[in-house]
Scaffold this motif. Structure first.
Motif, mmCIF file in Angstrom:
data_model
loop_
_atom_site.group_PDB
_atom_site.id
_atom_site.type_symbol
_atom_site.label_atom_id
_atom_site.label_comp_id
_atom_site.label_asym_id
_atom_site.label_seq_id
_atom_site.Cartn_x
_atom_site.Cartn_y
_atom_site.Cartn_z
ATOM 1 N N THR A 24 0.835 -1.185 0.000
ATOM 2 C CA THR A 24 0.000 0.000 0.000
ATOM 3 C C THR A 24 0.878 1.247 0.000
ATOM 4 N N THR A 25 0.580 2.178 -0.884
ATOM 5 C CA THR A 25 1.277 3.460 -0.909
ATOM 6 C C THR A 25 0.266 4.575 -0.659
ATOM 7 N N VAL A 26 0.723 5.642 -0.036
ATOM 8 C CA VAL A 26 -0.140 6.778 0.264
ATOM 9 C C VAL A 26 0.494 8.045 -0.299
ATOM 10 N N THR A 27 -0.279 8.762 -1.072
ATOM 11 C CA THR A 27 0.156 10.043 -1.626
ATOM 12 C C THR A 27 -0.651 11.158 -0.977
ATOM 13 N N GLU A 28 0.012 12.167 -0.495
ATOM 14 C CA GLU A 28 -0.702 13.297 0.093
ATOM 15 C C GLU A 28 -1.125 14.253 -1.017
ATOM 16 N N GLU A 29 -2.363 14.688 -0.948
ATOM 17 C CA GLU A 29 -2.847 15.655 -1.930
ATOM 18 C C GLU A 29 -3.437 16.855 -1.203
ATOM 19 N N HIS A 30 -3.462 17.971 -1.894
ATOM 20 C CA HIS A 30 -3.857 19.228 -1.262
ATOM 21 C C HIS A 30 -4.919 19.936 -2.102
ATOM 22 N N PRO A 31 -6.174 19.478 -1.988
ATOM 23 C CA PRO A 31 -7.267 20.133 -2.727
ATOM 24 C C PRO A 31 -7.545 21.525 -2.157
ATOM 25 N N ARG A 32 -8.267 22.316 -2.918
ATOM 26 C CA ARG A 32 -8.598 23.671 -2.462
ATOM 27 C C ARG A 32 -9.867 23.695 -1.623
ATOM 28 N N THR A 33 -10.684 22.641 -1.746
ATOM 29 C CA THR A 33 -11.903 22.538 -0.923
ATOM 30 C C THR A 33 -12.009 21.113 -0.394
ATOM 31 N N ILE A 34 -12.748 20.945 0.685
ATOM 32 C CA ILE A 34 -12.887 19.614 1.272
ATOM 33 C C ILE A 34 -14.342 19.201 1.398
ATOM 34 N N LEU A 35 -15.258 20.140 1.395
ATOM 35 C CA LEU A 35 -16.675 19.826 1.547
ATOM 36 C C LEU A 35 -17.311 19.664 0.168
ATOM 37 N N SER A 36 -17.884 18.480 -0.088
ATOM 38 C CA SER A 36 -18.540 18.210 -1.365
ATOM 39 C C SER A 36 -20.049 18.277 -1.185
ATOM 40 N N PHE A 37 -20.725 18.912 -2.125
ATOM 41 C CA PHE A 37 -22.174 19.035 -2.067
ATOM 42 C C PHE A 37 -22.811 18.204 -3.172
ATOM 43 N N ASN A 38 -23.991 17.642 -2.905
ATOM 44 C CA ASN A 38 -24.708 16.891 -3.927
ATOM 45 C C ASN A 38 -26.185 17.255 -3.880
ATOM 46 N N GLN A 39 -26.860 17.002 -4.991
ATOM 47 C CA GLN A 39 -28.293 17.278 -5.096
ATOM 48 C C GLN A 39 -29.078 16.011 -5.414
ATOM 49 N N SER A 40 -28.522 14.851 -5.088
ATOM 50 C CA SER A 40 -29.199 13.590 -5.365
ATOM 51 C C SER A 40 -30.487 13.501 -4.540
ATOM 52 N N PRO A 41 -31.621 13.260 -5.194
ATOM 53 C CA PRO A 41 -32.896 13.276 -4.473
ATOM 54 C C PRO A 41 -33.139 12.064 -3.586
ATOM 55 N N ASP A 92 -28.760 -0.974 -11.521
ATOM 56 C CA ASP A 92 -29.796 0.007 -11.834
ATOM 57 C C ASP A 92 -29.303 1.367 -11.350
ATOM 58 N N PRO A 93 -28.946 2.287 -12.252
ATOM 59 C CA PRO A 93 -28.377 3.572 -11.846
ATOM 60 C C PRO A 93 -29.413 4.650 -11.560
ATOM 61 N N ASP A 94 -30.688 4.349 -11.741
ATOM 62 C CA ASP A 94 -31.718 5.381 -11.636
ATOM 63 C C ASP A 94 -31.963 5.796 -10.189
ATOM 64 N N PHE A 95 -32.248 7.086 -10.009
ATOM 65 C CA PHE A 95 -32.573 7.581 -8.682
ATOM 66 C C PHE A 95 -33.744 6.796 -8.087
ATOM 67 N N PHE A 96 -33.731 6.643 -6.781
ATOM 68 C CA PHE A 96 -34.752 5.951 -5.997
ATOM 69 C C PHE A 96 -34.724 4.437 -6.214
#
Length: 361
Positions: free
Chosen positions: A50-67, A307-311
């Motif tokens: 197992t290898t681990v690479t550190e990454e430095h994104p500009r944001t950490i909070l992800s938002f979604n609108q999945s119903p 089945d990829p459909d919502f609900f």
């Protein structure tokens, strides 16, 4: 003449580094780097590490609108997951980064050490409105590398300081490493924890999710959470037909005996590259029942592997799905257990200090 089953890769869930064609990985041309010819020159690697690479994104909070998802924001402190659950629906995210959803997903990990700092900055914004943050929606926040990085703990410290609610989903008893924080958050209605238990067979678990905690440890962790007044949910997820469904009733019964009041189940999902990886896993470990398993999977997914459909993706249909649903309902009735909606508090939210330190009081 029957062909022997493929050779098993011990200690890993995926049985190959099968590539993805969706993002060009399969057709990528070599760039002349020695790593492109490493196996030709040196032979195959002796042991997968197992290898681990550190990454430095500009944001950490992800938002979604999945119903059909009960949260609108999430944090993933890591990408990839060493637990190696072969059925993990997050595996295709590695394909997006030109890596294999197979072995790369569980051996080439990424950590985000600045996650807590980024979260503090986000919560401090003037227009931020609090709602529960989900952790463990894509990769496990308590996978083995958390013991070293402690990113999940740092995030929880920020949330406790800001009085911000959090939900956690994990397959690890390592969640108890943060029992002190969870206990304090629970007194303020700021946290709920779900632990996924797929079977009660340690040997099966070692094949299915090779580096996750043993089922007995996960159940014991649920008991500790309940004893400490932390809202805890037993998630029997996923239910794999003809592989893990036989344990459904006993998991519910044991969870209830430990003081757990909430349980739920989720059927197997096989999006994108997960389907061929799972088929390969069946050929290695259960070749004699592979056809039956996939036949039932397709029967509850409208004739498809997924089945990829919502609900409907969360609510399988057909005779087999109705049977699982009825069995689970009866098991819960016998055990005196239900599916609770944990109400977390957003009214006490306070914007965190922005100077890099937590409050003293």
């Amino acid at each position: 003449m029957e062909q022997p089953p493929p050779e098993r890769i011990k200690g890993r869930g995926a049985q190959s580094s099968a590539s993805s064609e969706r993002f060009g990985l399969h057709s990528r041309e070599t760039d002349g780097d020695w790593r492109d010819h490493m196996e030709t020159l040196d032979g195959p690697p002796v042991k997968l590490r197992t290898t681990v690479t550190e990454e430095h994104p500009r944001t950490i909070l992800s938002f979604n609108q999945s119903p059909d998802i009960g949260f609108d924001r999430s944090i993933n402190a890591y990408r990839g997951c060493e637990h190696g659950c072969v059925y993990c629906f997050a595996r295709p995210t590695h394909a997006y980064h030109d890596l294999s959803p197979g072995l790369d997903f569980e051996t080439r990990l990424f950590a985000k050490p600045k996650a807590a700092e980024l979260l503090r900055a986000t919560l401090a914004k003037p227009n931020y409105q609090p709602r529960p943050i989900a952790m463990g929606t894509n990769t496990d926040p308590y996978q083995p590398i958390e013991r070293e990085y402690r990113i999940t703990r740092q995030v929880l410290e920020i949330c406790l300081d800001a009085r911000h609610p959090v939900t956690i989903t994990t397959k690890s008893d390592r969640v108890l490493d943060d029992l002190d924080l969870l206990r304090e958050m629970a007194t303020r209605d700021l946290v709920a924890v779900a632990i996924s238990v797929t079977s009660l067979d340690r040997n099966l678990s070692a094949k299915l999710e090779p580096r996750a905690a043993a089922p007995s440890k996960r159940l014991a962790a649920l008991g500790v959470l309940a004893d400490n007044g932390i809202p805890a949910h037993c998630s029997i997820a996923p239910i794999i037909p003809a592989i893990t469904d036989e344990f459904m009733e006993d998991i519910v019964a044991q969870a209830a005996e430990l003081g757990i009041k909430s349980a739920g189940w989720i059927p197997l999902r096989l999006p994108h590259e997960v389907a061929p990886l799972f088929r390969e896993w069946l050929d290695v470990h259960y070749p004699e029942r592979a056809g039956k398993v996939m036949s039932i999977v397709r029967s509850i997914r409208g004739g498809r592997d997924n089945d990829p459909d919502f609900f409907s993706r969360m609510k399988p249909s057909g005779v087999w799905a109705d049977l699982f649903r009825a069995r689970f309902r009866l098991a819960c009735k016998r055990a005196g257990i239900g599916k609770l909606r944990f109400e977390l508090d957003t009214s006490s939210f306070r914007k965190p200090e922005t100077g890099g330190q937590l409050r003293l009081l």
